[in-house]
Design a protein around this motif. Structure first.
Motif, PDB file in Angstrom:
ATOM      1  N   ASP A  23      64.755  -3.730 -51.624  1.00  0.00           N
ATOM      2  CA  ASP A  23      65.291  -2.931 -50.939  1.00  0.00           C
ATOM      3  C   ASP A  23      66.159  -2.801 -49.953  1.00  0.00           C
ATOM      4  O   ASP A  23      66.878  -2.513 -50.479  1.00  0.00           O
ATOM      5  CB  ASP A  23      63.744  -1.904 -50.734  1.00  0.00           C
ATOM      6  N   ARG A  24      65.922  -3.410 -49.077  1.00  0.00           N
ATOM      7  CA  ARG A  24      66.768  -3.333 -47.898  1.00  0.00           C
ATOM      8  C   ARG A  24      68.025  -3.499 -47.829  1.00  0.00           C
ATOM      9  O   ARG A  24      69.101  -3.315 -47.847  1.00  0.00           O
ATOM     10  CB  ARG A  24      66.061  -3.714 -46.709  1.00  0.00           C
ATOM     11  N   TYR A  65      61.548  -3.171 -61.287  1.00  0.00           N
ATOM     12  CA  TYR A  65      61.060  -1.888 -61.227  1.00  0.00           C
ATOM     13  C   TYR A  65      61.356  -1.518 -62.470  1.00  0.00           C
ATOM     14  O   TYR A  65      61.766  -0.275 -63.186  1.00  0.00           O
ATOM     15  CB  TYR A  65      61.606  -1.151 -59.949  1.00  0.00           C
ATOM     16  N   PRO A  66      61.162  -2.393 -63.844  1.00  0.00           N
ATOM     17  CA  PRO A  66      61.125  -2.290 -64.858  1.00  0.00           C
ATOM     18  C   PRO A  66      60.463  -1.408 -65.546  1.00  0.00           C
ATOM     19  O   PRO A  66      60.086  -1.163 -66.695  1.00  0.00           O
ATOM     20  CB  PRO A  66      61.977  -3.190 -65.718  1.00  0.00           C
ATOM     21  N   THR A  67      59.507  -0.691 -65.060  1.00  0.00           N
ATOM     22  CA  THR A  67      58.263   0.143 -65.821  1.00  0.00           C
ATOM     23  C   THR A  67      59.391   1.044 -66.914  1.00  0.00           C
ATOM     24  O   THR A  67      59.871   2.256 -66.593  1.00  0.00           O
ATOM     25  CB  THR A  67      57.402   0.601 -64.640  1.00  0.00           C
ATOM     26  N   ARG A  76      70.356   4.861 -64.860  1.00  0.00           N
ATOM     27  CA  ARG A  76      71.191   4.046 -63.473  1.00  0.00           C
ATOM     28  C   ARG A  76      70.678   3.348 -62.631  1.00  0.00           C
ATOM     29  O   ARG A  76      68.946   3.365 -63.016  1.00  0.00           O
ATOM     30  CB  ARG A  76      71.096   5.513 -62.913  1.00  0.00           C
ATOM     31  N   VAL A  77      70.802   2.276 -62.541  1.00  0.00           N
ATOM     32  CA  VAL A  77      70.825   1.705 -61.783  1.00  0.00           C
ATOM     33  C   VAL A  77      71.460   1.099 -59.895  1.00  0.00           C
ATOM     34  O   VAL A  77      72.811   1.898 -60.217  1.00  0.00           O
ATOM     35  CB  VAL A  77      71.045   0.190 -62.356  1.00  0.00           C
ATOM     36  N   GLY A  91      66.144   4.543 -57.925  1.00  0.00           N
ATOM     37  CA  GLY A  91      64.925   6.584 -57.770  1.00  0.00           C
ATOM     38  C   GLY A  91      63.837   5.534 -57.529  1.00  0.00           C
ATOM     39  O   GLY A  91      63.048   5.659 -56.877  1.00  0.00           O
ATOM     40  N   ARG A  92      63.900   4.402 -58.410  1.00  0.00           N
ATOM     41  CA  ARG A  92      62.700   3.665 -58.120  1.00  0.00           C
ATOM     42  C   ARG A  92      62.501   2.940 -56.828  1.00  0.00           C
ATOM     43  O   ARG A  92      63.752   1.270 -56.372  1.00  0.00           O
ATOM     44  CB  ARG A  92      62.097   2.437 -59.114  1.00  0.00           C
ATOM     45  N   THR A  93      61.331   1.956 -55.457  1.00  0.00           N
ATOM     46  CA  THR A  93      61.371   1.704 -54.442  1.00  0.00           C
ATOM     47  C   THR A  93      60.276   0.098 -54.422  1.00  0.00           C
ATOM     48  O   THR A  93      59.238   0.219 -55.220  1.00  0.00           O
ATOM     49  CB  THR A  93      61.953   2.134 -53.172  1.00  0.00           C
ATOM     50  N   ALA A  94      59.773  -0.145 -53.643  1.00  0.00           N
ATOM     51  CA  ALA A  94      59.182  -0.807 -53.153  1.00  0.00           C
ATOM     52  C   ALA A  94      57.956  -0.190 -53.822  1.00  0.00           C
ATOM     53  O   ALA A  94      56.695  -0.631 -53.523  1.00  0.00           O
ATOM     54  CB  ALA A  94      59.705  -1.459 -52.282  1.00  0.00           C
TER      55      ALA A  94
END
Length: 125
Positions: A23-24, A65-67, A76-77, A91-94
């Motif tokens: 993420d960073r 984070y493909p849930t 959106r990626v 919008g998805r993170t660790a």
């Protein structure tokens, strides 16, 4: 038995650490795009998107984070513009990794500690 539990715990915590590092890295040089989900499988979810320089890109390791993604869906990626192989669903993170890892470790220790205690107790008798 306890050493195996500790090793599995370290592995789980390493997964969480790797997610935060990814993420960073993405945030340091973030590119954004709309991607098409090309394929989903148990091991990876493949997406195709255009980078900011106009190249069509399909990361070989899929998206992180493909849930709940399905083939044909547009999402959106965000990706590392220096290395588009590193791409996540926007919008998805660790934070998503915390629940599955911690719940797995909780179950591991909930089974391992009583088993260890019973084995130690039966050795004394």
């Amino acid at each position: 038995m306890l050493i195996t539990g500790l090793l599995l715990s370290v592995m789980g915590l390493s997964i969480i650490g790797a997610c935060f590092i990814n993420d960073r890295t993405i945030m340091e040089s973030r590119g954004q795009a709309v991607a098409e989900v090309v394929d989903t499988s148990l091991t990876r979810t493949v997406v195709r998107f255009n980078t900011e320089d106009g190249r069509v890109y399909i990361p070989p390791n899929g998206v992180i984070y493909p849930t709940d993604l399905q083939a044909g869906q547009l999402v959106r990626v965000e990706y590392d513009s220096r290395n588009p192989d590193l791409v996540r669903v926007a919008g998805r993170t660790a934070m998503i990794s915390l629940l599955p890892v911690f719940s797995t470790l909780a179950v591991l220790w909930a089974v391992l500690l009583p088993t260890y205690w019973l084995l130690r107790r039966s050795d004394r008798d």
